[in-house]
Design an enzyme around this catalytic site. Structure first.
Site, PDB file in Angstrom:
ATOM      1  N   CYS A 191      35.611  51.006  53.109  1.00 50.97           N
ATOM      2  CA  CYS A 191      33.678  51.533  53.538  1.00 50.97           C
ATOM      3  C   CYS A 191      33.325  51.632  51.871  1.00 50.97           C
ATOM      4  O   CYS A 191      33.956  51.989  50.775  1.00 50.97           O
ATOM      5  CB  CYS A 191      33.855  52.998  53.661  1.00 50.97           C
ATOM      6  SG  CYS A 191      33.949  53.208  55.563  1.00 50.97           S
ATOM      7  N   SER A 466      33.170  63.981  55.697  1.00 52.14           N
ATOM      8  CA  SER A 466      33.680  62.241  55.338  1.00 52.14           C
ATOM      9  C   SER A 466      32.560  62.022  54.052  1.00 52.14           C
ATOM     10  O   SER A 466      31.347  62.686  53.581  1.00 52.14           O
ATOM     11  CB  SER A 466      33.008  61.518  56.077  1.00 52.14           C
ATOM     12  OG  SER A 466      32.486  60.370  56.053  1.00 52.14           O
TER      13      SER A 466
END
Length: 548
Positions: A191, A466
């Protein structure tokens, strides 16, 4: 060589016979045996390209005089499992990754190890294994994904999570969400923001256990293959010089790693991962040291989720060396050895800053004077908790508690628009034991941001966040609810105060009067790996580790 015990002498003929069945020759067996611990999987982009990288690593090992032997271990995708029961497996996988690599290497008496890592838990998991084994070795990060393009601007997976909240608030159509999901992740790589994967890749480079300048090359960059080859050569140099992980992972290098996380606005997950790595390396470290270092480290990197840029932009701007150069200028780094063969300061001295870059600020113009996280204590978190400060300017919030005993219940309330401005969302029984597995709350936090509530609400949890989370969010609250921590005793309407300047998280209620009425919940799992993990795992404030 350590491997001689498994391949030398007439008594080892059966072992040699089996090794030769895999294609190895007598000449191969005369060389050192090097474990290539791969975390390849085809379930997610983060580690999708690792088969190709592993071949390049093995080419480098052979060119430098070694015999590579590859193994694979598991990986769990946080982005895919987020918001479901499957997310409970994520943090558990860190222990399984470390354990499995340790067992593979010990079981076959390898002489050296190189670990290829990419997604959130494979990075700390592989480095924990290296620290335990303490054989010559290093970790190679597979690199970041490139950003996607949507309506003329760059996007990452963070934008998709926030689009879910925007849709529920009527700010996006289903067609727009679908278009975004088709463009947010254009190929291989972890990511793209300064989420947990890129945060930990940065941290382990400043630890000295990952080759600075090689790991940060983006996943699909044509130079990544050469970086993998060079890493294979580097592990052989470590073997020849008998340089081992615990010579790189020291208290000084851990302080460097913490400073890099703070300066980059990195994921709060780095706190528990660095605590776990330190423990396996035999380095004393407490949660309060993160606050001490972050408080004197300026926030310099304008990176997502709170900023404008993605990891490939940072690489193009001058990369980890440029950030290191700034931190060295500020007197916030210790010099020390790295697996590249150069010291950290020698690596940093090779910096090339791209003229006009805006990703990494000069010391004279930081985004904030303090780093991107802080450690709070108080009546709700006597053993500590972590608050992310990057991406917003809020330092104080006081409001009524909205209490939920699971992530799903909180997400439903957000989607139904039952969370109001001023509320403090409390999500509990999601800690290491209570989850078990300490799920990340990106589904909830993304929905809150998407609904436009991030500036008027706060959220606290004994679970995790996260790296893509931003807003006034507090995680890792310890002790957790499942062991009777104060968060278990909070009720709807209790006024909770988050005060970053005072480093406090408090509730205006007499919790001790309620303690006699509290009963520990029945375990959510009674058999298998999840039950075993719940029995063994330590507090988040100690790294949520399961080892002895």
């Amino acid at each position: 060589m350590l491997s001689d015990a498994i391949k030398k002498s007439i008594s080892r003929a059966p072992a040699r016979a089996m090794l030769k069945a895999t294609g190895l020759t007598d000449a191969d067996l005369e060389r050192p045996l090097v474990a290539v611990a791969n975390t390849w999987t085809e379930v997610m982009p983060c580690n999708l390209h690792f088969r190709t990288l592993a071949e390049k690593v093995k080419e480098g090992i052979r060119a430098a005089g070694g015999t590579p032997i590859e193994c694979n271990t598991i990986a769990i995708s946080d982005g895919i499992s987020m918001g479901t029961e499957g997310m409970k497996a994520s943090l558990v996988s860190r222990e399984v990754i470390a354990d499995s690599i340790e067992l593979f290497v010990r079981g076959h008496l390898f002489d050296a190890v190189i670990a290829i890592c990419g997604c959130d838990k494979t990075i700390p998991g592989t480095v924990m294994a290296l620290a335990r084994l303490n054989l010559p070795g290093l970790a190679l990060y597979g690199g970041s994904i490139m950003p996607g393009q949507f309506h003329g601007h760059e996007v990452t997976i963070q934008d998709v999570f926030e689009a879910v909240g925007a849709y529920s608030a009527g700010k996006m159509t289903e067609k727009e969400v679908c278009e975004l999901e088709n463009k947010a992740c254009p190929g291989a790589g972890a990511c793209g923001g300064q989420f947990t994967a890129n945060t930990m890749a940065l941290a382990i480079s400043f630890l000295g256990i990952s080759p600075l300048g090689l790991s940060e090359v983006p996943a699909t960059d044509p130079r990544k293959g050469q970086a993998a080859f060079d890493s294979g050569v580097a592990v052989m140099q470590l073997l020849k010089k008998d340089l081992r992980p615990r010579q790189f992972i020291t208290h000084d290098s851990i302080e460097n790693a913490i400073a890099s996380v703070a300066a980059s606005g990195g994921s709060t997950n780095a706190v528990m991962h660095l605590l776990a790595i330190a423990r396996d390396a035999g380095v004393p470290l407490t949660i309060d040291e993160f606050d001490t270092i972050a408080a004197k480290t300026p926030l310099l990197a304008d990176l997502k989720p709170g900023g404008r840029f993605a990891a490939p932009d940072m690489y193009a701007a001058g990369g980890m060396r440029l950030l290191g150069h700034r931190l060295r200028e500020a007197g916030l780094l210790h010099d020390g050895p790295t697996v590249s063969g150069k010291t950290l300061f020698e690596e940093i001295s090779q910096v090339r800053e791209t003229p006009g870059q805006e990703v990494i600020r000069p010391l004279s113009n930081p985004l904030k004077k303090e780093g991107g996280l802080a450690i709070l204590r108080g009546s709700l978190a006597p053993d500590g908790c972590v608050v992310k400060l990057a991406g917003h300017d809020r330092l104080l919030h006081s409001g009524p508690a909205r209490v939920f005993d699971s992530e799903e219940a909180a997400f439903e309330a957000v989607q139904q628009r039952r969370i109001k401005a001023g509320d403090v969302v409390v999500i509990r029984y999601e800690g290491p034991k209570g989850g078990p597995g300490m799920r990340e709350m990106l589904g909830v936090t993304g929905a809150i941001v998407g609904q436009g509530l991030s500036e008027s609400t706060a959220l606290i949890t004994d679970g995790r966040f996260s790296g893509a989370t931003h807003g006034f969010m507090v995680g890792h609250v310890a002790p957790e609810a499942a062991v009777g921590g104060p968060i278990a005793l909070v009720r709807d309407g209790d006024v909770i105060t988050l005060d970053v300047r005072a480093r406090r998280l408090d509730v205006a209620a007499n919790l001790e009067e309620r303690r006699a009425q509290w009963k520990p919940p029945a375990p959510r799992y009674t058999t298998g790996v999840m039950a075993k993990y719940a029995k063994l795992v330590s507090s988040a404030s100690e790294g949520a580790v399961t080892g002895a």
